[in-house]
Design a protein around this motif. Structure first.
Motif, PDB file in Angstrom:
ATOM      1  N   LYS A  56       0.820  -1.219   0.000  1.00 27.69           N
ATOM      2  CA  LYS A  56       0.000   0.000   0.000  1.00 27.69           C
ATOM      3  C   LYS A  56       0.846   1.258   0.000  1.00 27.69           C
ATOM      4  O   LYS A  56       0.365   2.333  -0.359  1.00 27.69           O
ATOM      5  CB  LYS A  56      -0.928  -0.005   1.225  1.00 27.69           C
ATOM      6  CG  LYS A  56      -1.887  -1.197   1.272  1.00 27.69           C
ATOM      7  CD  LYS A  56      -2.732  -1.152   2.524  1.00 27.69           C
ATOM      8  CE  LYS A  56      -3.682  -2.348   2.569  1.00 27.69           C
ATOM      9  NZ  LYS A  56      -2.956  -3.626   2.642  1.00 27.69           N
ATOM     10  N   GLU A  57       2.084   1.150   0.455  1.00 26.64           N
ATOM     11  CA  GLU A  57       2.985   2.293   0.504  1.00 26.64           C
ATOM     12  C   GLU A  57       4.324   1.909  -0.107  1.00 26.64           C
ATOM     13  O   GLU A  57       4.699   0.734  -0.110  1.00 26.64           O
ATOM     14  CB  GLU A  57       3.191   2.751   1.953  1.00 26.64           C
ATOM     15  CG  GLU A  57       1.920   3.280   2.605  1.00 26.64           C
ATOM     16  CD  GLU A  57       2.185   3.724   4.029  1.00 26.64           C
ATOM     17  OE1 GLU A  57       3.276   3.393   4.552  1.00 26.64           O
ATOM     18  OE2 GLU A  57       1.314   4.386   4.615  1.00 26.64           O
ATOM     19  N   GLY A  96       5.719   0.061  -9.196  1.00 24.12           N
ATOM     20  CA  GLY A  96       6.304   1.306  -8.725  1.00 24.12           C
ATOM     21  C   GLY A  96       6.374   1.457  -7.221  1.00 24.12           C
ATOM     22  O   GLY A  96       6.843   2.497  -6.735  1.00 24.12           O
ATOM     23  N   GLN A  97       5.953   0.432  -6.468  1.00 22.78           N
ATOM     24  CA  GLN A  97       5.942   0.542  -5.010  1.00 22.78           C
ATOM     25  C   GLN A  97       7.281   0.161  -4.377  1.00 22.78           C
ATOM     26  O   GLN A  97       7.446   0.313  -3.178  1.00 22.78           O
ATOM     27  CB  GLN A  97       4.839  -0.344  -4.415  1.00 22.78           C
ATOM     28  CG  GLN A  97       3.428   0.100  -4.763  1.00 22.78           C
ATOM     29  CD  GLN A  97       3.030   1.357  -4.026  1.00 22.78           C
ATOM     30  OE1 GLN A  97       3.574   2.441  -4.278  1.00 22.78           O
ATOM     31  NE2 GLN A  97       2.101   1.242  -3.104  1.00 22.78           N
ATOM     32  N   ILE A  98       8.202  -0.350  -5.173  1.00 21.26           N
ATOM     33  CA  ILE A  98       9.533  -0.682  -4.657  1.00 21.26           C
ATOM     34  C   ILE A  98      10.571   0.099  -5.447  1.00 21.26           C
ATOM     35  O   ILE A  98      10.586   0.064  -6.682  1.00 21.26           O
ATOM     36  CB  ILE A  98       9.817  -2.195  -4.748  1.00 21.26           C
ATOM     37  CG1 ILE A  98       8.992  -2.949  -3.718  1.00 21.26           C
ATOM     38  CG2 ILE A  98      11.298  -2.489  -4.515  1.00 21.26           C
ATOM     39  CD1 ILE A  98       9.266  -4.428  -3.661  1.00 21.26           C
ATOM     40  N   ASN A 138      10.245   1.852   5.031  1.00 25.01           N
ATOM     41  CA  ASN A 138       8.919   2.168   4.498  1.00 25.01           C
ATOM     42  C   ASN A 138       8.620   3.657   4.656  1.00 25.01           C
ATOM     43  O   ASN A 138       9.471   4.428   5.123  1.00 25.01           O
ATOM     44  CB  ASN A 138       7.848   1.304   5.168  1.00 25.01           C
ATOM     45  CG  ASN A 138       7.807   1.484   6.685  1.00 25.01           C
ATOM     46  OD1 ASN A 138       8.324   2.474   7.208  1.00 25.01           O
ATOM     47  ND2 ASN A 138       7.203   0.543   7.379  1.00 25.01           N
ATOM     48  N   ALA A 139       7.416   4.055   4.289  1.00 26.27           N
ATOM     49  CA  ALA A 139       7.054   5.477   4.313  1.00 26.27           C
ATOM     50  C   ALA A 139       7.025   6.031   5.722  1.00 26.27           C
ATOM     51  O   ALA A 139       7.163   7.248   5.917  1.00 26.27           O
ATOM     52  CB  ALA A 139       5.697   5.672   3.636  1.00 26.27           C
ATOM     53  N   ILE A 165      10.355  -7.401   2.979  1.00 25.71           N
ATOM     54  CA  ILE A 165       9.329  -6.503   2.451  1.00 25.71           C
ATOM     55  C   ILE A 165       8.032  -6.644   3.243  1.00 25.71           C
ATOM     56  O   ILE A 165       7.358  -5.648   3.561  1.00 25.71           O
ATOM     57  CB  ILE A 165       9.108  -6.778   0.956  1.00 25.71           C
ATOM     58  CG1 ILE A 165      10.378  -6.443   0.166  1.00 25.71           C
ATOM     59  CG2 ILE A 165       7.922  -5.980   0.418  1.00 25.71           C
ATOM     60  CD1 ILE A 165      10.341  -6.890  -1.272  1.00 25.71           C
ATOM     61  N   ALA A 166       7.661  -7.880   3.579  1.00 21.85           N
ATOM     62  CA  ALA A 166       6.436  -8.103   4.356  1.00 21.85           C
ATOM     63  C   ALA A 166       6.540  -7.471   5.737  1.00 21.85           C
ATOM     64  O   ALA A 166       5.545  -6.928   6.254  1.00 21.85           O
ATOM     65  CB  ALA A 166       6.164  -9.595   4.474  1.00 21.85           C
TER      66      ALA A 166
END
Length: 611
Positions: A56-57, A96-98, A138-139, A165-166
C-alpha cells in the motif's frame, strides 16, 4: 521522391518506430522476463507476487555491495549479480511501489557510515572489508535489514527478501498463544527455545481453565498439553478454523521433563508424561502412535554404571539423533538445518488421506527402528535392556510433518452439545498450515544446549523456524527453497567420475599385480638358493630374472594405462569446452550472419527479377 531519398525516409521511420516500440514495451512489459534457467531462479513465486501486489505504501530497498572487493571473488560476484537481478524483478512486479538503490561502501567513507547505520555487517576478506547486504525502509521510516547475504542461504534468497518486504508492510509483530505444561515461565531456567521465541514475538500462555483463545493471536503453539476438556478442544478447533496456524508437539512418553525441575521456591511444575490430541489430529488424517520409537542406527550415548558402580557410556536407542539427511530438504522449516535434531522416545506419525489436505514429512528416522512400549520407556530402561529386546522393523518412521490445505473441523457441521457458539466453522477459512511433532523432549535443553547455553544441535532452530514461518505473512508460508544458481557442468562431472572409476580400477589391478608378484617372489625366495634366497654374491637364477623382468614390464604397462586414462579425460574435457565456446560464442553470430547473407541474396534476386 528519388529511390535514395525514399530509402533514407524509410530508415528514419523505422528508427522512430523502433524507439517508440521500445519505450512502449518499457511501460507495458515492465517487469516481464523470459526465465530459461533450469530451476526458474528468476521467476517470482505466487507468494511473493501476492506480497508485492498488496503493498500500500512505497518501500525503499538499498543494496549495499562492495563491488570492487567482491569482483576478486567469482562466487561472491556471481551471487551479487543474482541478488541484483532478483531485486530488479521485485521492482518490476511491484507497480512502482519498490524503489531500488545500490551503494558501494568503501573504507572510511560516508557510504560506509550509512551501511553501518543501516545494520550491515561487513566481512573481512584478505584484509579488505566486504559489505554485502540489504536494508529496507517504508514510508513511516521503519527499517528492516538483511545484514549480510550468505552464499549458504542462496536457496532462501527469495524468502529472505520477501520476508523483509512483508515486515516493512506490516511491522507489527504477531502474537502467539501457548497451551503447554512445559516449564516455560522459569526466568533463567526457562528452556532456551522459549527464551529465543519470547525475543521475537509477544507470547500469551493460556491458563489451564481457559475457555477461549484471544483473537489477537495469529497462531497457536500447543506443547505437551494437559487433557483438554471438550470445550477447550472446541476453542482450539475453531481458532484453527479461523487462523489456520499451529505448531503442535505431543509426546506419548515425555521421559526427560521431570528431571531437574524441582525449585527451592515452590513445587516442581507438572509436565504431562503423556499427551494426546487424537480428536483434532484425526480430523486432519494424522495419528500419533501409543508406543514410542527406538532407533538403533542413530542412538545417542548416555552415561551408565555397572554393578560395581563404575561409570561408562553406552548407546541408548530410545534417545537418538536425526541427521540433516533425514529432514525435508525442500521445505523452508528444515532445508537450512545442517546439524542433527535429538529426540527422546518420540511417537510415530501416520497419515490417512483427507480431501483438501496434503502432508509433508519433515523429519524421519533411519530404517533401524523399533516401536517400544511407552510404559516401559517411562520406567527409564537401561541401554542394555533396550538393546536386548531390540528387533529392527526395517521401516523409516515419521516424527514431524506439516499439514497444508483446507482443514475440516473436528466437530463436523455443528458445535458439541452444551457449548454455545455464535458462529461455527465447519472448515478453515483459509488454507491451514500446521506442523506436528510427536515428541516434547526435543525442546528440553538437556538434549541440545551446552552448559554455556550454546546449542550443539538444531532442536531449537527447528521449532523456532516452524513457529516463525507459521506466524508470518500467509504468502511467506507458501514459499519453498530454491536450488542454488551455481550449477555443475553435468557432462564434465560425469566424465570426471568415469575417468576416476577407470583410474581406480587400474590402481586396483596394479595393487593386485604387485601383491601377486610379491607373493611369487617370496615363493621363489623360499624355494631357491639364488640371490632372492639371500645368498651373498650369488647371481639371480633364470626364473628370478624372468619374474623380475615380467614384474617391471607389467608395472610400466599399468602406469602407462593410468597416464592414458588421465590424458583421455583431459582431452575429453578440452574437446567439450571447445564445443561449448563455439556454440556460445561463435555459432549464434555465424547463424545471424548467415541469415543476413541469405536475406540480402533473396532481395538481390527479387530486385533483378523485377528489373
Amino acid at each position: 521522391m528519388t529511390r535514395r531519398g525514399f530509402a533514407w525516409f524509410m530508415a528514419g521511420v523505422l528508427c522512430a518506430a523502433f524507439l517508440a516500440a521500445n519505450a512502449l514495451a518499457g511501460v507495458v512489459l515492465r517487469g516481464a522476463r523470459l526465465d530459461l534457467t533450469a530451476g526458474r531462479l528468476y521467476t517470482l513465486s505466487d507468494g511473493t507476487r501476492r506480497v508485492l501486489g498488496d503493498l500500500k505504501e512505497p518501500v525503499d530497498l538499498t543494496f549495499y555491495y562492495s563491488a570492487e572487493v567482491g569482483a576478486r571473488y567469482p562466487a561472491i560476484a556471481a551471487y551479487a549479480a543474482r541478488v541484483r537481478e532478483m531485486l530488479q524483478s521485485y521492482a518490476g512486479r511491484a507497480n512502482g511501489q519498490i524503489r531500488i538503490h545500490e551503494v558501494a561502501p568503501a573504507r572510511f567513507t560516508e557510504e560506509e557510515d550509512a551501511a553501518s547505520a543501516a545494520g550491515m555487517v561487513p566481512a573481512e576478506t584478505g584484509g579488505e572489508t566486504l559489505y554485502f547486504g540489504l536494508a529496507g525502509a517504508n514510508a513511516a521510516d521503519e527499517h528492516a535489514a538483511i545484514p549480510a547475504f550468505s552464499p549458504a542461504r542462496e536457496p532462501f534468497l527469495e524468502y529472505d527478501i520477501t520476508r523483509l518486504i512483508a515486515q516493512l508492510e506490516s511491522p507489527t509483530r504477531s502474537e502467539i498463544a501457548i497451551i503447554s505444561t512445559l516449564p516455560l515461565g522459569g526466568g533463567e531456567r526457562a528452556p532456551l527455545f522459549f527464551t529465543e521465541l519470547a525475543r521475537g514475538a509477544p507470547l500469551q500462555i493460556l491458563p489451564r481453565d481457559f475457555t477461549a483463545i484471544p483473537d489477537s493471536a495469529t497462531m497457536l503453539a500447543i506443547l505437551q498439553p494437559w487433557p483438554l476438556s471438550e470445550a477447550q478442544l472446541y476453542a482450539v478447533d475453531q481458532f484453527l478454523m479461523r487462523k489456520g496456524r499451529a505448531f503442535i508437539a505431543v509426546d506419548p512418553a515425555a521421559v526427560t521433563w521431570d528431571e531437574g525441575l524441582a525449585s527451592p521456591f515452590g513445587p516442581a511444575p507438572v509436565v504431562e508424561p503423556r499427551s494426546d490430541l487424537s480428536r483434532l489430529l484425526a480430523a486432519w488424517g494424522v495419528s500419533v502412535s501409543a508406543d514410542v520409537l527406538a532407533d538403533g542406527q542413530n542412538a545417542l550415548s548416555v552415561r551408565t554404571a555397572d554393578a560395581l558402580g563404575r561409570a561408562g557410556e553406552a548407546p541408548q536407542p530410545l534417545y537418538f539423533k536425526t541427521p540433516a539427511a533425514q529432514m525435508a530438504r525442500d521445505d523452508l522449516i528444515t532445508a537450512a538445518l545442517s546439524r542433527q535434531i535429538n529426540f527422546a522416545a518420540p511417537g510415530a506419525l501416520t497419515v490417512a488421506a483427507v480431501p483438501g489436505l496434503t502432508t509433508t514429512p519433515l523429519v524421519s528416522t533411519s530404517r533401524q527402528t523399533m516401536r517400544f512400549s511407552a510404559e516401559a520407556a517411562l520406567a527409564r530402561p537401561s541401554p542394555q535392556d533396550v538393546a536386548r529386546s531390540f528387533r529392527p522393523s526395517g521401516r523409516a518412521e515419521t516424527i514431524a510433518l506439516r499439514v497444508s490445505g483446507i482443514a475440516p473441523s473436528a466437530f463436523g457441521a455443528a458445535p458439541p452439545l452444551g457449548i454455545g457458539a455464535a458462529t461455527h466453522l465447519a472448515k478453515s477459512l483459509r488454507p491451514a498450515e500446521i506442523v506436528i511433532v510427536a515428541d516434547a523432549d526435543f525442546l528440553n535443553d538437556a538434549f541440545y544446549v551446552s552448559e554455556a547455553r550454546a546449542p550443539f544441535a538444531d532442536n531449537g532452530a527447528f521449532a523456532l523456524n516452524a513457529i516463525d514461518l507459521l506466524s508470518g505473512d500467509d504468502a511467506l508460508v507458501s514459499l519453498r527453497s530454491r536450488a542454488p544458481s551455481a550449477r555443475p557442468l553435468v557432462m564434465i562431472e560425469r566424465m570426471r567420475s568415469e575417468a576416476g572409476a577407470r583410474m581406480a580400477g587400474a590402481q586396483a589391478r596394479l595393487r593386485k599385480e604387485i601383491d601377486d608378484t610379491e607373493s611369487r617372489l617370496a615363493n621363489l625366495q623360499r624355494a631357491g638358493n639364488g640371490a632372492f634366497a639371500g645368498a651373498l654374491g650369488a647371481e639371480r637364477t633364470g626364473a628370478e630374472r624372468a619374474e623380475a623382468d615380467r614384474f617391471r614390464a607389467r608395472m610400466l604397462g599399468l602406469r602407462n594405462e593410468l597416464r592414458a586414462s588421465e590424458r583421455d579425460f583431459r582431452r575429453g574435457v578440452e574437446t567439450l569446452q571447445g564445443w561449448l565456446v563455439f556454440v556460445n560464442v561463435w555459432l549464434a553470430p555465424l547463424l545471424v550472419a548467415a541469415a543476413g547473407v541469405f536475406v540480402f541474396w533473396r532481395r538481390r534476386v527479387r530486385a533483378e527479377g523485377w528489373s
